[in-house]
Write an enzyme that holds these catalytic residues in place. Structure first.
Site, short mmCIF file in Angstrom:
data_model
loop_
_atom_site.label_atom_id
_atom_site.label_comp_id
_atom_site.label_asym_id
_atom_site.label_seq_id
_atom_site.Cartn_x
_atom_site.Cartn_y
_atom_site.Cartn_z
N GLY A 22 -61.13 62.18 20.97
CA GLY A 22 -61.42 63.24 19.87
C GLY A 22 -62.20 64.33 20.10
N TYR A 24 -63.70 66.76 17.57
CA TYR A 24 -64.22 67.28 16.57
C TYR A 24 -65.67 67.52 17.22
CZ TYR A 24 -67.22 67.78 12.54
OH TYR A 24 -68.00 68.33 11.57
N TYR A 56 -61.09 71.67 12.50
CA TYR A 56 -62.15 71.45 13.50
C TYR A 56 -62.46 72.80 13.99
CZ TYR A 56 -60.96 66.52 13.73
OH TYR A 56 -60.65 65.26 13.35
N SER A 272 -67.67 62.21 18.91
CA SER A 272 -69.04 62.17 18.21
C SER A 272 -69.15 63.21 17.19
CB SER A 272 -70.07 62.17 19.12
OG SER A 272 -71.32 62.45 18.54
N ASN A 281 -78.40 60.43 24.44
CA ASN A 281 -77.90 59.09 24.58
C ASN A 281 -76.41 59.07 25.32
OD1 ASN A 281 -77.90 56.39 25.06
ND2 ASN A 281 -77.67 55.71 23.17
#
Length: 358
Positions: A22, A24, A56, A272, A281
């Site tokens: 993805g 985005y 996006y 994410s 993380n």
């Protein structure tokens, strides 16, 4: 073993890679050039499927990355699978092809491999992707999914797109398309939220019956931004069942979550929406597209991304192990039937898809 080796057939004769990336990233919180560097490195380590959208605001970077990797001989155009999306302000038939052409212009590509209706809800057409009135209320538009679909069929016939699909459609909305008089091209995919806490068994079974491949977004959960994500559900990747199974195979809970869906034939597109959390993380929350722009330069950004991908290669390592039937069942039992992505701000739209059972 690279991701492009793992594909599943679509009902129109094309194929889609089981693992996608993805693209985005919050445009207000992401450094210029991030998508460019991330997609280039992703191609280097084996990704071939990229999920993007005009809304996006980074398709020009994604396209540049693809074209640069074609130019340097890493891939050919036919090796890449790009999915674009029709946004809700472009549902009127006369706007469908111009909107797709805007994506192609941004990408500087001749065609996209898959083009999907991002939401079954139409908004007021115009330059504003999220139109509101003076009181801040979203402005909707008459939704005619069949008319929109006919315009998409014409785009496929013109060679601008190889396959057509939808996203966030429920059974009723899919039936509307399948029952459309004169249907020429069936939807071959339905991109929906799908993960161990929201397994979607009924919609998955319906899609299988209709020969629709399910593409799962948020397959490892998503950010905890309360403005658009429900916090009723605990963080997916901290679930002890997933952690325990991962420990057995030397995998992370994220890898186990991805493997669970892939083993069910669900295409996964980890991404994410929270750059800071990803940077904090990185290894567990999958990383490629949303690092913050806090590095000294794009060159150092590229070096850091490359080092971390080459060091962990986390996502690509979901094809070197299999879950047992018992493990699959135990993960299925984690289903809480709670969406992370509920889109409550559009809950009063006549075609809001999540009021139906599935």
């Amino acid at each position: 073993m690279t991701a492009e080796m793992h594909t599943v057939p679509l009902s129109d004769g094309n194929r889609i890679p089981l693992l996608g990336l993805g693209t985005y990233a919050n445009p207000r919180a992401t450094a210029k050039g991030t998508a460019l560097e991330c997609v280039k490195y992703a191609i280097d380590v084996g990704y071939r499927h990229f999920d993007g959208a005009l809304v996006y605001f980074n398709e020009h970077e994604v396209g540049q990355a693809i074209r640069e990797k074609i130019a340097d001989g890493t891939v050919k155009r036919e090796d890449i699978f790009y999915c674009g999306k029709l946004w809700s302000t472009s549902h009127p038939p006369e706007l469908v092809r111009p909107t797709l052409e805007s994506t192609l212009k941004a990408l500087k590509l001749d065609y996209v491999d898959l083009y999907i209706v991002e939401l079954p809800m139409a908004f007021k057409p115009g330059a504003d992707f999220y139109p509101r009135d003076a009181d801040g209320k979203y402005i909707y538009h008459h939704t005619d999914l069949c008319a929109t679909w006919e315009a998409l069929e014409a785009c496929k016939d013109a060679g601008l797109v190889k396959s057509l699909g939808v996203s966030n459609f429920n059974r009723r909305q899919l039936e509307l398309l399948f029952n459309k008089p004169g249907l020429k091209h069936k939807p071959v995919t339905n991109q929906i939220e799908c993960h161990p806490y929201f397994t979607q068994p009924k919609l998955l079974e319906y899609c299988r019956q209709k020969d629709i491949v399910v593409v799962g977004y948020s397959p490892i959960g998503t950010s905890r931004d309360p403005s658009w994500v429900t916090l009723k559900c605990p963080p997916l990747l901290e679930d002890e069942v997933l952690v325990s199974i991962g420990r057995k195979y030397g995998k992370s809970s994220a890898q186990v979550s991805l493997r669970f869906n892939v083993q069910r034939g669900v295409v996964v597109i980890p991404k994410s929406f929270n750059p800071q959390r990803i940077q904090h993380n990185f290894q567990v929350r999958f990383y490629l597209i949303c690092l913050t722009g806090t590095m000294d330069s794009l060159e150092s950004l590229g070096r850091q991304i490359h080092r971390r991908i080459m060091a962990s290669n986390v996502v690509l390592h979901i094809f070197d192990f299999s879950l047992t039937e018992e493990e699959m069942s135990s993960i299925e039992m984690l289903n809480k039937n709670i969406r992370f992505v509920q889109l409550p701000m559009w809950g009063d739209h006549p075609e809001y898809p999540f009021h139906d059972e599935y």
